[in-house]
Design a protein around this motif. Structure first.
Motif, PDB file in Angstrom:
ATOM      1  N   LYS A   1      82.233 -77.729  51.534  1.00  0.00           N
ATOM      2  CA  LYS A   1      82.913 -78.258  50.812  1.00  0.00           C
ATOM      3  C   LYS A   1      82.549 -79.093  49.729  1.00  0.00           C
ATOM      4  N   GLN A   2      83.221 -79.578  48.719  1.00  0.00           N
ATOM      5  CA  GLN A   2      82.437 -80.142  47.576  1.00  0.00           C
ATOM      6  C   GLN A   2      81.695 -81.304  47.987  1.00  0.00           C
ATOM      7  N   SER A   3      82.036 -81.886  48.856  1.00  0.00           N
ATOM      8  CA  SER A   3      81.191 -83.258  49.266  1.00  0.00           C
ATOM      9  C   SER A   3      79.971 -83.025  49.937  1.00  0.00           C
ATOM     10  N   THR A   4      79.731 -81.805  50.677  1.00  0.00           N
ATOM     11  CA  THR A   4      78.591 -81.282  51.394  1.00  0.00           C
ATOM     12  C   THR A   4      78.418 -79.689  51.049  1.00  0.00           C
ATOM     13  N   PRO A   5      78.280 -79.441  49.883  1.00  0.00           N
ATOM     14  CA  PRO A   5      77.713 -78.053  49.569  1.00  0.00           C
ATOM     15  C   PRO A   5      76.836 -77.479  50.358  1.00  0.00           C
ATOM     16  N   THR A   6      76.897 -76.277  50.213  1.00  0.00           N
ATOM     17  CA  THR A   6      76.030 -75.139  50.745  1.00  0.00           C
ATOM     18  C   THR A   6      74.832 -74.990  49.518  1.00  0.00           C
ATOM     19  N   ASP A   7      73.563 -74.980  49.998  1.00  0.00           N
ATOM     20  CA  ASP A   7      72.479 -74.816  49.143  1.00  0.00           C
ATOM     21  C   ASP A   7      72.409 -73.412  49.052  1.00  0.00           C
ATOM     22  N   THR A   8      72.195 -72.915  47.839  1.00  0.00           N
ATOM     23  CA  THR A   8      72.040 -71.624  47.189  1.00  0.00           C
ATOM     24  C   THR A   8      70.689 -71.348  46.936  1.00  0.00           C
TER      25      THR A   8
ATOM     26  N   PRO B   1      89.520 -71.763  57.156  1.00  0.00           N
ATOM     27  CA  PRO B   1      90.890 -72.302  56.505  1.00  0.00           C
ATOM     28  C   PRO B   1      91.370 -71.682  55.319  1.00  0.00           C
ATOM     29  N   GLY B   2      90.631 -70.765  54.617  1.00  0.00           N
ATOM     30  CA  GLY B   2      91.048 -70.145  53.229  1.00  0.00           C
ATOM     31  C   GLY B   2      90.349 -70.859  52.287  1.00  0.00           C
ATOM     32  N   LEU B   3      89.259 -71.742  52.489  1.00  0.00           N
ATOM     33  CA  LEU B   3      88.614 -72.284  51.266  1.00  0.00           C
ATOM     34  C   LEU B   3      87.298 -72.944  51.908  1.00  0.00           C
ATOM     35  N   PRO B   4      86.399 -73.544  51.058  1.00  0.00           N
ATOM     36  CA  PRO B   4      85.169 -73.975  51.513  1.00  0.00           C
ATOM     37  C   PRO B   4      85.504 -75.199  52.302  1.00  0.00           C
ATOM     38  N   ALA B   5      84.964 -75.484  53.579  1.00  0.00           N
ATOM     39  CA  ALA B   5      85.465 -76.544  54.228  1.00  0.00           C
ATOM     40  C   ALA B   5      84.312 -77.041  55.133  1.00  0.00           C
ATOM     41  N   SER B   6      83.233 -76.420  55.298  1.00  0.00           N
ATOM     42  CA  SER B   6      82.046 -76.948  56.133  1.00  0.00           C
ATOM     43  C   SER B   6      81.264 -78.103  55.613  1.00  0.00           C
ATOM     44  N   HIS B   7      80.378 -78.415  56.590  1.00  0.00           N
ATOM     45  CA  HIS B   7      79.289 -79.395  56.307  1.00  0.00           C
ATOM     46  C   HIS B   7      78.019 -78.748  55.774  1.00  0.00           C
ATOM     47  N   ALA B   8      78.120 -77.675  55.053  1.00  0.00           N
ATOM     48  CA  ALA B   8      77.267 -77.101  54.538  1.00  0.00           C
ATOM     49  C   ALA B   8      76.721 -75.686  55.032  1.00  0.00           C
ATOM     50  N   CYS B   9      77.450 -75.537  56.296  1.00  0.00           N
ATOM     51  CA  CYS B   9      76.983 -73.925  56.843  1.00  0.00           C
ATOM     52  C   CYS B   9      77.762 -73.156  56.476  1.00  0.00           C
ATOM     53  N   THR B  10      77.793 -71.789  56.816  1.00  0.00           N
ATOM     54  CA  THR B  10      78.500 -70.655  56.386  1.00  0.00           C
ATOM     55  C   THR B  10      79.244 -70.238  57.638  1.00  0.00           C
ATOM     56  N   ARG B  11      80.519 -70.741  57.737  1.00  0.00           N
ATOM     57  CA  ARG B  11      81.539 -70.222  58.746  1.00  0.00           C
ATOM     58  C   ARG B  11      81.954 -68.809  58.634  1.00  0.00           C
ATOM     59  N   LEU B  12      81.940 -68.238  59.985  1.00  0.00           N
ATOM     60  CA  LEU B  12      82.472 -66.838  59.930  1.00  0.00           C
ATOM     61  C   LEU B  12      83.447 -66.664  61.055  1.00  0.00           C
ATOM     62  N   LEU B  13      84.178 -65.411  60.891  1.00  0.00           N
ATOM     63  CA  LEU B  13      85.289 -64.988  61.912  1.00  0.00           C
ATOM     64  C   LEU B  13      84.220 -64.682  63.319  1.00  0.00           C
TER      65      LEU B  13
ATOM     66  N   GLY C   1      82.846 -66.184  45.893  1.00  0.00           N
ATOM     67  CA  GLY C   1      83.917 -65.184  46.647  1.00  0.00           C
ATOM     68  C   GLY C   1      84.210 -65.740  47.791  1.00  0.00           C
ATOM     69  N   GLU C   2      83.448 -66.390  48.670  1.00  0.00           N
ATOM     70  CA  GLU C   2      83.648 -66.782  50.148  1.00  0.00           C
ATOM     71  C   GLU C   2      83.692 -65.662  50.877  1.00  0.00           C
ATOM     72  N   THR C   3      82.578 -64.745  50.843  1.00  0.00           N
ATOM     73  CA  THR C   3      82.193 -63.853  51.588  1.00  0.00           C
ATOM     74  C   THR C   3      80.833 -63.578  51.990  1.00  0.00           C
ATOM     75  N   PHE C   4      80.416 -62.568  52.827  1.00  0.00           N
ATOM     76  CA  PHE C   4      79.455 -61.929  53.245  1.00  0.00           C
ATOM     77  C   PHE C   4      79.218 -60.807  53.110  1.00  0.00           C
TER      78      PHE C   4
ATOM     79  N   PRO D   1      85.031 -62.227  55.383  1.00  0.00           N
ATOM     80  CA  PRO D   1      85.070 -64.098  54.655  1.00  0.00           C
ATOM     81  C   PRO D   1      84.288 -64.879  55.490  1.00  0.00           C
ATOM     82  N   VAL D   2      84.155 -65.956  54.814  1.00  0.00           N
ATOM     83  CA  VAL D   2      83.396 -67.083  55.134  1.00  0.00           C
ATOM     84  C   VAL D   2      83.947 -68.245  54.705  1.00  0.00           C
ATOM     85  N   SER D   3      83.439 -69.470  55.289  1.00  0.00           N
ATOM     86  CA  SER D   3      83.979 -70.656  54.672  1.00  0.00           C
ATOM     87  C   SER D   3      82.679 -71.663  54.512  1.00  0.00           C
ATOM     88  N   MET D   4      82.398 -71.575  53.463  1.00  0.00           N
ATOM     89  CA  MET D   4      81.095 -72.441  52.894  1.00  0.00           C
ATOM     90  C   MET D   4      81.225 -73.944  52.946  1.00  0.00           C
TER      91      MET D   4
END
Length: 284
Positions: A135-142, A184-196, A114-117, A130-133
């Motif tokens: 991207k596919q090449s550098t996914p966020t661990d769950t 940016p409206g999609l997962p784009a980070s280097h594994a972090c969780t971006r926030l407003l 959902g790209e949310t917290f 909203p968040v941006s977690m």
């Protein structure tokens, strides 16, 4: 949903209704039905977005589309509701109450899909955004994490030109964290969780950091954090599938993802409380 053309009717630039409601309520649970449209961001829409001045209206649009204001007008299409309420919890896709964590003081969830917290106090939803977690090449661990150390500004280890405000570390070895940065409206980070920024600052002040006994030993852990789900890379954005009740067509239930961690989280909370009691007892 159908993407409408240039003849679409957009809300006025100050379209906004102020409604008082309890913080632990969501639209589908309090009886308010909010309808959503997926519209093309053409010139007319961009002009409308640029003219918006009401901060509550912008907050709703940013949250629904997982973007900051700069990226809002850069989207190909956006979700808009038929009404704008002052309480963002009206638009939440999270349950207002999670019974299994009612004894946990604070809990944070991140939904990868959902790209949310969502932040809960004693099992009640108090904030989401909203968040941006990763991207596919550098996914966020769950999985299960805690809020560790924090800094009002930190420098990225990937690029020293990247400054991350309201930084809260979630894994001291993997470098996973939550902080303010572009959405940016999609997962784009280097594994972090971006926030407003306003959400990052709020979490920075609300969540609890770890308590260290020494440089190598943790005396008490910080606020429990659960990151769950999987983003459908290459497919339609899940929030573009909001139905009439304001829920995702296949909404993941955060309660299912924390149930196995509740005993650990409660044990950590008990340890932290005992340390705080000792601290209070020695204060002159």
């Amino acid at each position: 949903f159908m993407i409408t053309g240039c003849n679409k009717k957009l809300p006025s630039s100050e379209s906004h209704q102020t409604v008082n409601n309890k913080q632990d309520s969501t639209s589908h649970e309090i009886g308010l039905i909010i309808h959503y449209r997926l519209i093309e961001v053409d010139k007319e829409t961009k002009d409308w977005l640029k003219s918006l001045q009401n901060e509550d209206t912008l907050q709703v649009l940013n949250a629904l589309n997982r973007v900051d204001r700069h990226h809002l007008i850069l989207q190909d299409s956006i979700i808009i509701p038929d009404t704008f309420q002052s309480d963002l919890n009206y638009y939440s896709t999270y349950p207002s109450k999670i019974e299994s964590i009612k004894d946990m003081k604070k809990t944070i969830f991140f939904s990868y899909r959902g790209e949310t917290f969502a932040a809960y106090e004693y099992g009640l939803l108090i904030r989401w955004g909203p968040v941006s977690m990763g991207k596919q090449s550098t996914p966020t661990d769950t999985g299960f994490f805690n809020t560790n150390w924090k800094a009002k500004e930190a420098t990225s280890t990937f690029n020293d030109e990247w400054k991350m405000k309201w930084y809260f570390n979630l894994d001291n070895f993997k470098g996973i964290s939550m902080h303010q940065y572009d959405l940016p409206g999609l997962p784009a980070s280097h594994a972090c969780t971006r926030l407003l920024e306003h959400d990052a600052k709020w979490l920075y002040n609300w969540a609890e950091g770890w308590i260290l006994e020494s440089d190598v030993k943790i005396a008490a852990y910080g606020t429990p954090v659960v990151i769950y789900g999987a983003y459908p890379f290459g497919k339609r954005k899940p929030w573009h599938r909001l139905n009439v009740n304001g829920e995702f067509a296949e909404l993941e239930n955060p309660a299912e993802h924390i149930k196995d961690y509740v005993p650990l989280a409660m044990s950590q909370q008990k340890q932290r409380d005992s340390i705080n009691i000792i601290k209070m007892s020695i204060i002159p």
